[in-house]
Write a protein that holds these residues in place. Structure first.
Motif, PDB file in Angstrom:
ATOM      1  N   LEU A  79      28.712  34.688  48.105  1.00 12.65           N
ATOM      2  CA  LEU A  79      28.707  34.920  49.557  1.00 12.65           C
ATOM      3  C   LEU A  79      28.029  36.246  49.901  1.00 12.65           C
ATOM      4  O   LEU A  79      27.861  36.568  51.073  1.00 12.65           O
ATOM      5  N   GLY A  80      27.694  37.028  48.889  1.00 14.62           N
ATOM      6  CA  GLY A  80      27.103  38.342  49.122  1.00 14.62           C
ATOM      7  C   GLY A  80      28.130  39.447  49.209  1.00 14.62           C
ATOM      8  O   GLY A  80      27.829  40.548  49.654  1.00 14.62           O
ATOM      9  N   VAL A  81      29.355  39.164  48.797  1.00 13.87           N
ATOM     10  CA  VAL A  81      30.443  40.143  48.839  1.00 13.87           C
ATOM     11  C   VAL A  81      30.586  40.761  47.447  1.00 13.87           C
ATOM     12  O   VAL A  81      30.798  40.038  46.468  1.00 13.87           O
ATOM     13  N   PRO A  82      30.474  42.083  47.336  1.00 11.96           N
ATOM     14  CA  PRO A  82      30.656  42.714  46.031  1.00 11.96           C
ATOM     15  C   PRO A  82      32.078  42.532  45.516  1.00 11.96           C
ATOM     16  O   PRO A  82      33.039  42.618  46.275  1.00 11.96           O
ATOM     17  N   VAL A  83      32.192  42.248  44.218  1.00  6.87           N
ATOM     18  CA  VAL A  83      33.488  42.126  43.559  1.00  6.87           C
ATOM     19  C   VAL A  83      33.566  43.206  42.484  1.00  6.87           C
ATOM     20  O   VAL A  83      32.745  43.238  41.568  1.00  6.87           O
ATOM     21  N   LEU A  84      34.533  44.093  42.629  1.00  4.56           N
ATOM     22  CA  LEU A  84      34.753  45.164  41.661  1.00  4.56           C
ATOM     23  C   LEU A  84      36.039  44.851  40.901  1.00  4.56           C
ATOM     24  O   LEU A  84      36.946  44.232  41.458  1.00  4.56           O
ATOM     25  N   THR A  85      36.115  45.269  39.647  1.00  8.46           N
ATOM     26  CA  THR A  85      37.318  45.019  38.865  1.00  8.46           C
ATOM     27  C   THR A  85      37.862  46.314  38.294  1.00  8.46           C
ATOM     28  O   THR A  85      37.120  47.233  37.970  1.00  8.46           O
ATOM     29  N   VAL A  86      39.183  46.368  38.183  1.00  4.63           N
ATOM     30  CA  VAL A  86      39.855  47.512  37.592  1.00  4.63           C
ATOM     31  C   VAL A  86      40.157  47.226  36.118  1.00  4.63           C
ATOM     32  O   VAL A  86      40.265  48.131  35.306  1.00  4.63           O
ATOM     33  N   ASP A  87      40.266  45.947  35.756  1.00 17.29           N
ATOM     34  CA  ASP A  87      40.520  45.506  34.377  1.00 17.29           C
ATOM     35  C   ASP A  87      41.855  46.013  33.818  1.00 17.29           C
ATOM     36  O   ASP A  87      41.941  46.394  32.651  1.00 17.29           O
ATOM     37  N   LEU A  88      42.871  46.003  34.661  1.00 20.09           N
ATOM     38  CA  LEU A  88      44.212  46.359  34.189  1.00 20.09           C
ATOM     39  C   LEU A  88      44.754  45.243  33.303  1.00 20.09           C
ATOM     40  O   LEU A  88      44.514  44.069  33.567  1.00 20.09           O
ATOM     41  N   PRO A  89      45.504  45.599  32.261  1.00 21.70           N
ATOM     42  CA  PRO A  89      46.176  44.556  31.490  1.00 21.70           C
ATOM     43  C   PRO A  89      47.252  43.900  32.357  1.00 21.70           C
ATOM     44  O   PRO A  89      47.877  44.565  33.183  1.00 21.70           O
ATOM     45  N   ARG A  90      47.460  42.618  32.184  1.00 21.93           N
ATOM     46  CA  ARG A  90      48.414  41.863  33.002  1.00 21.93           C
ATOM     47  C   ARG A  90      49.802  42.505  32.956  1.00 21.93           C
ATOM     48  O   ARG A  90      50.389  42.672  31.898  1.00 21.93           O
ATOM     49  N   GLY A  91      50.306  42.898  34.133  1.00 18.79           N
ATOM     50  CA  GLY A  91      51.649  43.440  34.261  1.00 18.79           C
ATOM     51  C   GLY A  91      51.839  44.835  33.698  1.00 18.79           C
ATOM     52  O   GLY A  91      52.967  45.279  33.527  1.00 18.79           O
ATOM     53  N   ARG A  92      50.730  45.550  33.419  1.00 17.64           N
ATOM     54  CA  ARG A  92      50.862  46.871  32.803  1.00 17.64           C
ATOM     55  C   ARG A  92      49.953  47.874  33.499  1.00 17.64           C
ATOM     56  O   ARG A  92      48.845  48.140  33.051  1.00 17.64           O
ATOM     57  N   PRO A  93      50.391  48.454  34.604  1.00 17.02           N
ATOM     58  CA  PRO A  93      49.578  49.465  35.267  1.00 17.02           C
ATOM     59  C   PRO A  93      49.408  50.692  34.369  1.00 17.02           C
ATOM     60  O   PRO A  93      50.297  51.041  33.597  1.00 17.02           O
ATOM     61  N   THR A  94      48.258  51.311  34.472  1.00 20.29           N
ATOM     62  CA  THR A  94      47.967  52.512  33.689  1.00 20.29           C
ATOM     63  C   THR A  94      47.432  53.600  34.608  1.00 20.29           C
ATOM     64  O   THR A  94      46.932  53.316  35.699  1.00 20.29           O
ATOM     65  N   LEU A  95      47.525  54.829  34.183  1.00 19.83           N
ATOM     66  CA  LEU A  95      46.972  55.935  34.971  1.00 19.83           C
ATOM     67  C   LEU A  95      45.461  55.816  35.091  1.00 19.83           C
ATOM     68  O   LEU A  95      44.892  56.082  36.147  1.00 19.83           O
ATOM     69  N   SER A  96      44.799  55.416  34.006  1.00 24.93           N
ATOM     70  CA  SER A  96      43.348  55.261  34.079  1.00 24.93           C
ATOM     71  C   SER A  96      42.974  54.130  35.036  1.00 24.93           C
ATOM     72  O   SER A  96      41.979  54.208  35.747  1.00 24.93           O
ATOM     73  N   GLY A  97      43.797  53.062  35.073  1.00 21.84           N
ATOM     74  CA  GLY A  97      43.557  51.973  36.013  1.00 21.84           C
ATOM     75  C   GLY A  97      43.731  52.419  37.449  1.00 21.84           C
ATOM     76  O   GLY A  97      42.937  52.061  38.323  1.00 21.84           O
TER      77      GLY A  97
END
Length: 86
Positions: free
Chosen positions: A51-69
């Motif tokens: 659609l022309g919409v940019p998609v960015l990803t953080v690539d966090l592991p499922r269910g595990r937030p990180t400071l780098s994320g």
């Protein structure tokens, strides 16, 4: 108006399909959308990019937030410079 949509992931479930439907119906001359997925592009990411919409990803592991994320998320949202976070 710049809108940044933050979503957990872009798998082919209800919320992701509704986001795709919303983005496809929005007036692109009035709204500049960006999608940030906390995980990966999933099954819906390519359709959103088509659609022309940019998609960015953080690539966090499922269910595990990180400071780098969290840092990456803040950088991506800052780079999008949204008027509205959704």
């Amino acid at each position: 108006m710049r809108i940044c949509h933050i979503i957990t992931g872009l798998y082919a479930h209800g919320a992701e399909r509704m986001l795709l439907k919303l983005l496809s119906a929005m007036d692109r001359s009035r709204y500049a959308n960006t999608v940030v997925s906390l995980m990966d592009r999933g099954a819906v990411g390519a359709a959103i990019e088509a659609l022309g919409v940019p998609v960015l990803t953080v690539d966090l592991p499922r269910g595990r937030p990180t400071l780098s994320g969290l840092s990456k998320l803040l950088q991506q949202v800052g780079a999008a410079r949204p008027d509205l976070l959704q």
